[in-house]
Every structure is written in structure tokens, then in C-alpha cells.
Design a protein around this motif. Structure first.
Motif, mmCIF file in Angstrom:
data_model
loop_
_atom_site.group_PDB
_atom_site.id
_atom_site.type_symbol
_atom_site.label_atom_id
_atom_site.label_comp_id
_atom_site.label_asym_id
_atom_site.label_seq_id
_atom_site.Cartn_x
_atom_site.Cartn_y
_atom_site.Cartn_z
ATOM 1 N N VAL A 135 0.833 -1.199 0.000
ATOM 2 C CA VAL A 135 0.000 0.000 0.000
ATOM 3 C C VAL A 135 0.870 1.252 0.000
ATOM 4 O O VAL A 135 0.550 2.240 -0.664
ATOM 5 C CB VAL A 135 -0.943 0.010 1.225
ATOM 6 N N GLU A 136 1.984 1.219 0.729
ATOM 7 C CA GLU A 136 2.858 2.393 0.784
ATOM 8 C C GLU A 136 3.505 2.679 -0.560
ATOM 9 O O GLU A 136 3.737 3.841 -0.918
ATOM 10 C CB GLU A 136 3.916 2.219 1.870
ATOM 11 N N MET B 55 3.781 6.258 -5.267
ATOM 12 C CA MET B 55 3.708 6.434 -6.720
ATOM 13 C C MET B 55 2.582 7.381 -7.121
ATOM 14 O O MET B 55 2.713 8.155 -8.070
ATOM 15 C CB MET B 55 3.558 5.079 -7.398
ATOM 16 N N VAL B 56 1.494 7.332 -6.380
ATOM 17 C CA VAL B 56 0.404 8.267 -6.641
ATOM 18 C C VAL B 56 0.824 9.685 -6.275
ATOM 19 O O VAL B 56 0.598 10.640 -7.025
ATOM 20 C CB VAL B 56 -0.864 7.857 -5.846
ATOM 21 N N PRO C 294 -3.292 10.862 3.989
ATOM 22 C CA PRO C 294 -3.080 12.012 3.109
ATOM 23 C C PRO C 294 -1.640 12.260 2.691
ATOM 24 O O PRO C 294 -1.400 13.073 1.798
ATOM 25 C CB PRO C 294 -3.609 13.192 3.941
ATOM 26 N N TRP C 295 -0.665 11.551 3.315
ATOM 27 C CA TRP C 295 0.735 11.812 3.011
ATOM 28 C C TRP C 295 1.462 10.507 2.683
ATOM 29 O O TRP C 295 1.212 9.475 3.298
ATOM 30 C CB TRP C 295 1.442 12.490 4.190
ATOM 31 N N SER C 296 2.382 10.591 1.722
ATOM 32 C CA SER C 296 3.256 9.458 1.434
ATOM 33 C C SER C 296 4.390 9.445 2.450
ATOM 34 O O SER C 296 4.566 10.397 3.226
ATOM 35 C CB SER C 296 3.829 9.567 0.023
ATOM 36 N N LEU C 297 5.187 8.372 2.445
ATOM 37 C CA LEU C 297 6.323 8.299 3.360
ATOM 38 C C LEU C 297 7.340 9.400 3.084
ATOM 39 O O LEU C 297 8.110 9.781 3.963
ATOM 40 C CB LEU C 297 6.997 6.926 3.245
#
Length: 309
Positions: free
Chosen positions: A227-228, A233-234, A250-253
Motif C-alpha cells: 500500500v505504501e 507512486m500516486v 493524506p501523506w506518502s512516506l
């Protein structure tokens, strides 16, 4: 003055998290549902409970006062439930619970913590497996109960189920994606864009179910069980995807923002529910867990069959 138990629960979650978006993620509901509940609560008690800031929310003086009362309400409800199940004695024993990946990572931990506070003498044997294996072990009696994504449940002849929550699926996209200009996005528009496909927990199978009902197909450029990885990538604009609110953050790593948009058409929800063996008596500790989970999602729960004890 009248307000609901749900409003109180949502208020405490926002107060704890400091952000509506984070509270919604912890509650496994949409951000709009939390915002609407808080707005109505403030109208019902005729007082502002939060100050809205650019980086989140903070309690007002009235909010701090109400929080104490809200926590007392939750404690009273918890004690009432505990008293019903204990019948004058401490409930104890082991419960063997099966979990699928998404449930283990995004749904069950907070609930387990709260249940354990009410029933500290109940021990858990938790196992994470794929749905087919969990179904087999429910039927064989190796597991007492399981919490899984029930949309693809197969052995309905030997297994009862009850849906706890239906998590809406929405389009995930980067903050600067051109589809951000749309109020609602159609599958025909999504099909033209690079698509990142999540595969874990039969996510691809579920996605293709609603795509196959149309004349379109996703332009899959990458498949992953992470999922991460999808989130990253999104966020970077590499692709877009359709996933549920339950796994949305709401935030990526890397600290980049992920936006969401509603999708037009028959995109079914991701349903999390309980399963147990048809006709099998539940021991008291398993029944207590069943009741606890159903009571937490009383507004959305429905199912096939009721447990016996």
C-alpha cells in the motif's frame, strides 16, 4: 440538547489526533463524515469545540470542558458493556482470531486495544493469513472467529458472516493532477491514465469486478502488494489508483500529499466483517468480542446468521 454516541466518539477521536483527517483514518470513516458529525455536535451544544488551524485543530475552552464529559460517557458505556458480559465475574480465556492483511494493518489494532482495556483477562491468539486459509480454519475449528474483507467470501454454506463497515472506494491522485479539476471522475477518464494496481488481499480481483462491468479497463503500469508503494507512486504523479478510505492516508512516506476524488458509477465499497462457523457455539470470550465489534459499528453492521452461545 440531544447528541449521539457516534458524535461523542468522533469528537474524542479528533481531540486525540489533532486533525480531522487523522481522526477519520483512525475511525475508518470518511473525513466528511467526521466533519459533519463535529459541526452538528457544535450546533447541538451551542458552543465551538475546536479552533481550526492550517495544520489541524485545537480544543477551545468549551472543548476542553466537553472532552472530560465525553470521556466519562465513553467510560460509562464501556463499563456497562463489561458488566453485562462479566455477569458478576471476570471474563477470561483465549480467543483464536484470524485476520487478513488489510484488517491487521488498518482496522483491528485500535479495536483490540480498546477491547483489552474492558476485558484484560481475555488472551488473544492472532494469526494473519489469506482469506481461503482463514475460511478453512474457521470450518475446521482452528479459529474461533475472523475479521476479514468479506466481499470475496466463498464458503457461505458453512460460514456465517456479518459486515461491520463498508469503506468507500475513491480515486487517489497527486495534488497537481489534471483530474483534480473534476468534481466527480468517471471510469472512462481513469482508464486513460497510468494506473497503479494494488494486489494484496485480493485487491486486484475486487477492482476488476467493477471494471469488468464497464467497457473500460485500467491502464496498469505497475502491480504491487505494498500500500505504501501505491501511495508513494500516486503522490509523485507516476500513476493513479482507486482504493478505500480505510487505507487512505493524506501523506506518502516522502511527505508528499495524496488527494482523493469521488468516482462515478458502480464502484463497490470495501467491506470488512466477521466470519464464524455456522452452527458452532461461541465461547463467552468470543461472544464478547463479537458483541464489542458489532456495537462499535452498529450503524453499518448487517449479516447472515447470528452467533449462538
Amino acid at each position: 440538547m440531544a447528541f449521539s454516541f457516534r458524535q461523542v466518539r468522533y469528537f474524542i477521536a479528533v481531540a486525540d489526533a489533532g486533525k480531522v483527517s487523522a481522526a477519520a483514518a483512525n475511525l475508518h470513516v470518511s473525513q466528511s463524515a467526521v466533519s459533519a458529525a463535529i459541526d452538528k455536535l457544535e450546533k447541538d451544544i451551542e458552543a465551538p469545540l475546536f479552533r481550526r488551524r492550517s495544520n489541524g485543530v485545537e480544543l477551545t475552552y468549551e472543548g476542553h470542558q466537553f472532552l472530560t464529559h465525553a470521556q466519562n460517557i465513553m467510560a460509562a458505556v464501556s463499563e456497562a458493556a463489561r458488566g453485562v458480559h462479566r455477569s458478576g465475574r471476570s471474563l477470561s480465556g483465549k480467543v483464536k482470531v484470524g485476520l487478513t492483511y488489510t484488517v491487521a494493518g488498518y482496522f483491528f489494532p485500535q479495536l483490540l486495544m480498546r477491547f483489552s482495556r474492558s476485558f484484560p483477562d481475555v488472551e488473544f491468539n492472532l494469526v494473519e493469513k489469506q482469506r481461503p486459509q482463514i475460511e478453512e480454519e474457521i470450518v475446521s475449528g482452528e479459529l474461533d472467529i475472523a475479521v476479514i474483507l468479506v466481499s470475496n467470501l466463498q464458503n457461505v454454506g458453512e460460514i456465517n458472516s456479518r459486515v461491520l463497515i463498508k469503506s468507500q472506494r475513491r480515486l487517489w491522485l497527486s495534488a497537481d493532477h489534471h483530474l483534480m479539476n473534476e468534481d466527480v471522475v468517471k471510469l472512462s477518464q481513469i482508464a486513460k491514465e497510468p494506473y497503479v494496481m494494488l494486489t494484496v488481499d485480493e485487491a486486484e480481483k475486487s477492482a476488476l469486478r467493477y471494471w469488468s462491468a464497464t467497457d473500460y479497463a485500467p491502464n496498469v503500469i505497475f502491480k504491487t502488494s505494498s500500500v505504501e508503494a501505491v501511495r508513494s507512486m500516486v503522490a509523485t504523479g507516476t500513476g493513479i489508483t482507486i482504493l478505500s478510505d480505510m487505507v487512505y492516508r493524506p501523506w506518502s512516506l516522502e511527505g508528499q500529499h495524496v488527494e482523493v476524488k469521488p468516482v462515478a458509477g458502480q464502484v463497490h465499497s470495501m467491506d470488512v466483517g466477521l466470519i464464524w462457523k455456522r452452527g458452532k457455539d461461541m465461547n463467552p470470550q468470543t461472544k464478547a468480542l463479537y458483541t464489542f465489534l458489532c456495537n462499535n459499528f452498529v450503524d453499518t453492521g448487517y449479516g447472515v446468521g447470528e452467533p449462538t452461545q
